[in-house]
Structures are given as C-alpha cells and as structure tokens.
Scaffold this motif. Sequence first.
Motif, mmCIF file in Angstrom:
data_model
loop_
_atom_site.group_PDB
_atom_site.id
_atom_site.type_symbol
_atom_site.label_atom_id
_atom_site.label_comp_id
_atom_site.label_asym_id
_atom_site.label_seq_id
_atom_site.Cartn_x
_atom_site.Cartn_y
_atom_site.Cartn_z
ATOM 1 N N ASN A 188 -6.759 12.594 3.570
ATOM 2 C CA ASN A 188 -7.494 12.055 2.344
ATOM 3 C C ASN A 188 -8.741 12.766 2.236
ATOM 4 O O ASN A 188 -9.757 12.146 2.788
ATOM 5 C CB ASN A 188 -7.516 10.447 2.216
ATOM 6 C CG ASN A 188 -6.212 9.933 2.359
ATOM 7 O OD1 ASN A 188 -5.502 9.792 1.271
ATOM 8 N ND2 ASN A 188 -5.759 9.433 3.240
ATOM 9 N N GLN A 200 -8.124 11.494 -7.212
ATOM 10 C CA GLN A 200 -7.475 10.566 -6.001
ATOM 11 C C GLN A 200 -6.213 9.692 -6.698
ATOM 12 O O GLN A 200 -5.187 9.514 -6.323
ATOM 13 C CB GLN A 200 -8.301 9.779 -5.452
ATOM 14 C CG GLN A 200 -9.473 10.539 -4.501
ATOM 15 C CD GLN A 200 -8.981 11.438 -3.554
ATOM 16 O OE1 GLN A 200 -7.863 11.166 -2.996
ATOM 17 N NE2 GLN A 200 -9.712 12.595 -3.189
ATOM 18 N N ARG A 242 -3.465 11.900 -7.975
ATOM 19 C CA ARG A 242 -2.468 12.084 -6.693
ATOM 20 C C ARG A 242 -1.783 11.097 -6.565
ATOM 21 O O ARG A 242 -0.286 11.244 -5.955
ATOM 22 C CB ARG A 242 -3.264 12.763 -5.338
ATOM 23 C CG ARG A 242 -2.451 12.749 -4.115
ATOM 24 C CD ARG A 242 -3.398 13.148 -3.210
ATOM 25 N NE ARG A 242 -2.486 13.409 -1.831
ATOM 26 C CZ ARG A 242 -2.040 12.417 -0.851
ATOM 27 N NH1 ARG A 242 -2.472 10.997 -1.415
ATOM 28 N NH2 ARG A 242 -1.320 12.613 0.029
ATOM 29 N N ALA A 243 -2.216 9.812 -6.536
ATOM 30 C CA ALA A 243 -1.317 8.623 -6.054
ATOM 31 C C ALA A 243 -0.202 8.557 -7.258
ATOM 32 O O ALA A 243 1.059 8.045 -6.869
ATOM 33 C CB ALA A 243 -2.091 7.392 -5.752
ATOM 34 N N SER A 281 -3.564 5.123 -1.690
ATOM 35 C CA SER A 281 -2.749 6.260 -1.303
ATOM 36 C C SER A 281 -1.798 5.809 -0.094
ATOM 37 O O SER A 281 -0.558 6.517 0.037
ATOM 38 C CB SER A 281 -3.793 7.119 -0.512
ATOM 39 O OG SER A 281 -3.365 8.143 0.214
ATOM 40 N N ASN A 301 2.367 6.903 -0.732
ATOM 41 C CA ASN A 301 2.930 7.836 0.413
ATOM 42 C C ASN A 301 4.069 7.052 0.840
ATOM 43 O O ASN A 301 5.256 7.668 0.598
ATOM 44 C CB ASN A 301 2.098 8.113 1.471
ATOM 45 C CG ASN A 301 1.122 9.185 1.244
ATOM 46 O OD1 ASN A 301 1.333 10.017 0.509
ATOM 47 N ND2 ASN A 301 -0.050 8.984 1.681
#
Length: 265
Positions: A67, A81, A84-85, A168, A172
């Motif tokens: 990260n 950020q 991206r999540a 995050s 994932n």
Amino acid sequence: MRLPAWLSAPPSTVPEVRDPAARRLIGLEIAVVLTVTVGLSALRSALSLLDSLLAPVPLADQQVALNAPAAQADLVDLALQLVRALQLFGWGALGAYLLLRAGFALRRLGLDGTRRLRDVRDGLGLAALIGIPGLGLYLVARALGVALDVTPTTLDDVWWRTPVLVLSALANAWAEEVIWVAYLLTRLRQLGWSAERALVATSVVRGAYHLYQGIGGFVGNIVMGLVYGRYWQRTGRLWPLVLAHALIDVVAFVGYALLPAGWRP
C-alpha cells in the motif's frame, strides 16, 4: 493411505455443461474475466519478478510496498486509494454477478447470511491456519534470499491511513476469494474439470498473482489457495474465506502502520 475427509475430493454439485456452444462461451467468459481482473495482474506480477531478478541488486535487498502513496497531494492520494479499493470490489462483484446470471444463487456460493456464527468461527480458524505459518514461510524465504522485503504500507501517517488500510484489506479479500474460489472453481467444474485439477490450477494462478513478492509469496499463496479452495469445495461457504483473508491483511497492514518506526522489520 486414505486421505482425511476434508482433503478428499468432494462430490460434484455443479453439472457439467455439454453443449459445445455453451462451453465455448464459458471458456471465453473465463478468458475475459481473467484479462480484466486478476489474470492480467498475475502476468504483470510475473514480469515484475523477472525485472527484479534481472536487477543488479540482490532480490533480498529489494523492497516492494503493498500500500503505497499514489499521489503527492493528500486528498488526491486518498481519492486514488479509494478508487483502487473500488476496482477490487468491482472485480469480485463481476464474478458473483456472472455466476448469478448463470443460475447460481448466493446461497449456493456461500454468500448468504444463514450461518453467521459458524462462518465467523471458521474464518478466525482459517486466518490462524494460514496467517501464522505464512509469516514463518515469509521469514524463511527472506533468509534464503528468494523473497523481496515486503512492506505492508508506506502511506504517510495521515488521518485516513487506518480506514484506507482496512478498506484495502477487505477489497483484496473480496476480489480474490470471489474470483479465485467461487467463480473459477465453479466455471471450471462446468467445463468438466475434476475438483483436484481445478483446485491446483486456480491455486497456481493465485500464486502467480503474488509473484511480485518473490518465490515466498508465490509458494505461500499456492498453499493458501489449496486450503481455501478445498474448504469451499467441501463446505460451499465463501464468507469464512473472505473474513480470514481480510483479517490476515488487516493485521499485516494496520499492525505494521501502528508499530513505532524503530520496531518495524
């Protein structure tokens, strides 16, 4: 020697698709999904490892951040950020949606809420089963010089760091477990793949997705894929895998961020 029940091949509950046209469409769908989600990332990860191996600096002396800042401006970094999540959540949602369109209900995928307490119990157990040995494997790989220095986060100590790291971890976990386990194992079984063949194939590609971390990350995630995939094949429950994966990442990401700088490895 007879294998324990949880290691043995489960009876298939996914009917094989025999119509040639339908089989071609499923194969094409798998290719498209992998191209736009984790598959292309696995190829990028393999190329990243190749670049690291060709570098003049030894692998063990190189660092990779899981990260990292994406922009210099604080709020722009936060926005990137979050994007991206959101992308990762979208990957998982795509896999779940395609299975729903194919007639697989959420309950059949193990994404319903009928077993909350048992799902939490199993998730905690799976997190310990993979997380603790996984840390040991990483340390061994580092000692052998076949793993990069994996830094969970290099984000600045800003007000949104902890929430973003938790998000995050959740993103994932959702993306990987839905795609690698529920989606791919189901679709490959529809194409007539055996439980073992599908499990090994998805686990190896999952490992390739983490090759940027070095050989340790590759092997560790193959083991994770084999254990988590077999659990899903035996129980049909996906929430425990998402929970376990998220817990492992939250402990790694947030725990590292909260450690005093002098205590960090």
